[in-house]
Design an enzyme around this catalytic site. Sequence first.
Site, PDB file in Angstrom:
ATOM      1  N   GLY A 138       1.010   8.915  10.296  1.00  0.00           N
ATOM      2  CA  GLY A 138       0.716   8.966   9.009  1.00  0.00           C
ATOM      3  C   GLY A 138       1.168  10.232   8.140  1.00  0.00           C
TER       4      GLY A 138
ATOM      5  N   LYS B  97       3.858   4.052  18.653  1.00  0.00           N
ATOM      6  CA  LYS B  97       4.018   5.478  18.277  1.00  0.00           C
ATOM      7  C   LYS B  97       4.235   6.449  19.326  1.00  0.00           C
ATOM      8  CE  LYS B  97       1.012   5.017  14.012  1.00  0.00           C
ATOM      9  NZ  LYS B  97      -0.390   4.582  13.587  1.00  0.00           N
TER      10      LYS B  97
ATOM     11  N   THR C  85       0.854  -1.195   0.057  1.00  0.00           N
ATOM     12  CA  THR C  85      -0.072   0.058   0.058  1.00  0.00           C
ATOM     13  C   THR C  85       0.771   1.264  -0.248  1.00  0.00           C
ATOM     14  OG1 THR C  85      -1.730  -1.132   1.054  1.00  0.00           O
ATOM     15  CG2 THR C  85      -2.020   1.208   1.213  1.00  0.00           C
ATOM     16  N   VAL C  86       1.879   1.409   0.952  1.00  0.00           N
ATOM     17  CA  VAL C  86       2.606   2.584   1.276  1.00  0.00           C
ATOM     18  C   VAL C  86       3.722   2.814  -0.030  1.00  0.00           C
ATOM     19  CG1 VAL C  86       3.936   3.988   2.568  1.00  0.00           C
ATOM     20  CG2 VAL C  86       2.155   2.774   3.663  1.00  0.00           C
TER      21      VAL C  86
HETATM   22  N1  HSE Z   1      -2.362   1.062  10.870  1.00  0.00           N
HETATM   23  C1  HSE Z   1      -1.967   2.453  11.099  1.00  0.00           C
HETATM   24  C2  HSE Z   1      -3.326   3.124  11.661  1.00  0.00           C
HETATM   25  C3  HSE Z   1      -1.276   2.978  10.021  1.00  0.00           C
HETATM   26  O1  HSE Z   1      -4.104   2.829  11.369  1.00  0.00           O
HETATM   27  O2  HSE Z   1      -2.802   4.199  12.113  1.00  0.00           O
HETATM   28  C4  HSE Z   1      -0.483   4.303  10.156  1.00  0.00           C
HETATM   29  O3  HSE Z   1       0.364   4.060  11.163  1.00  0.00           O
END
Ligand code: HSE
Length: 378
Positions: free
Chosen positions: A116, A187, A10-11
């Site tokens: 993101g 995160k 995807t990315v």
């Molecule tokens: N799976 C992660 C989210 C993707 O939903 O935030 C981005 O880090």
Amino acid sequence: MKVAVLGFGTVGVGVYEMLENAPGFEPGPVLVRPGKEDRPFKVSSMEQIANDPEVFAVAEVMGGIEPANSYVSMALAAGKHVVTSNKALVAAHGIELAALAREKGVSFLFSAACGGGVPFLHNLAIASESDAILSLGGILNGTTNFMLDAMQSEGKDYGDVLRQAQALGYAEADPTADVSGLDALRKIMLACAVAYDKLPVEGFCSEGIESITAGDVAHFRSLGLSCRLITSGGPAGDSVYAYVEPVLFPASAPECSVLKNFNMAKYCGQNAGSIVLMGQGAGRYPTASAVVRDLYGLGGMPMLRPACRKVAADNSGCVHDYYVRCAKADAARFSFRERWEDGDLVRGLTEALSVPAMHALAGQIRKEGGGIFFAAVE
Ligand code: HSE
């Protein structure tokens, strides 16, 4: 300048497409699994990329810890800059990879690993140079925000909204990381490392949204409350606090206006005051935009300073009132200031409890085979 891309999911596809139009950069070879080299730009040998003198930087977007760690180490050792969206990799090996990058005189940047498209770590790195960061966190998982928003506003059930989030490309390859809170936890680990030079690697508390039901949502909706999965971090003596848990907010709270896959990343600077950054926290192009944005910061300020070290998180000073739903038999474990009977279930608002105490109680109930949903009350 050529940028090799590791991974074409995807990315990776988003990064490749953006590189075709990124001034100063162009897409280089793309690393794919052996047997998947169906176009001339796709290769399956990391050695080929590391030894290619035309490759200036490597964008690692394959995810997972291995072989990503070996490949990123190989790229750094060969003197290539590295940008990555891989929070699992940075949480596990970021300090060592940043040291290798310093030794080789190249950059190791990972904005896309947290928030993101939201430039959270980038801003935190700069802000923490000039200001004391008093707290940080917010909504850092797009998948669970999308799910909670849809459950709350459309009355959908958990399974449906999870499938929808996966189809939209928000969720991790294994969505357990999203719904269990692990993705958000990684995160907040990275944010603490960037802001405080302390990477918490143990001692944290993490609760996701796996136990939420449509009945829970209907009940706290009737109280005028909305649920969001919230990460919290900040200084705690020689360490940091770092935890993830669902939180209930009154409808007027800014968190309730964070819809779909959006994130709301926050930090509070001693001098700057409260700073809020909002944007899409998941999905192909938002995440790819953060990867490509880091390319323009190569050679500049590092994200992990040499002082960064691993610590055990200390959440003992963090205290909240909690909303709890559990079986009647387990209700006596809590001191409720308000409670509602719901068939065999009890729903209640507790007196203040420390974060470790609440998480430990929930863990104990589950260990004994019981069910529980809990959320801090803002
Ligand atoms: N799976 C992660 C989210 C993707 O939903 O935030 C981005 O880090």
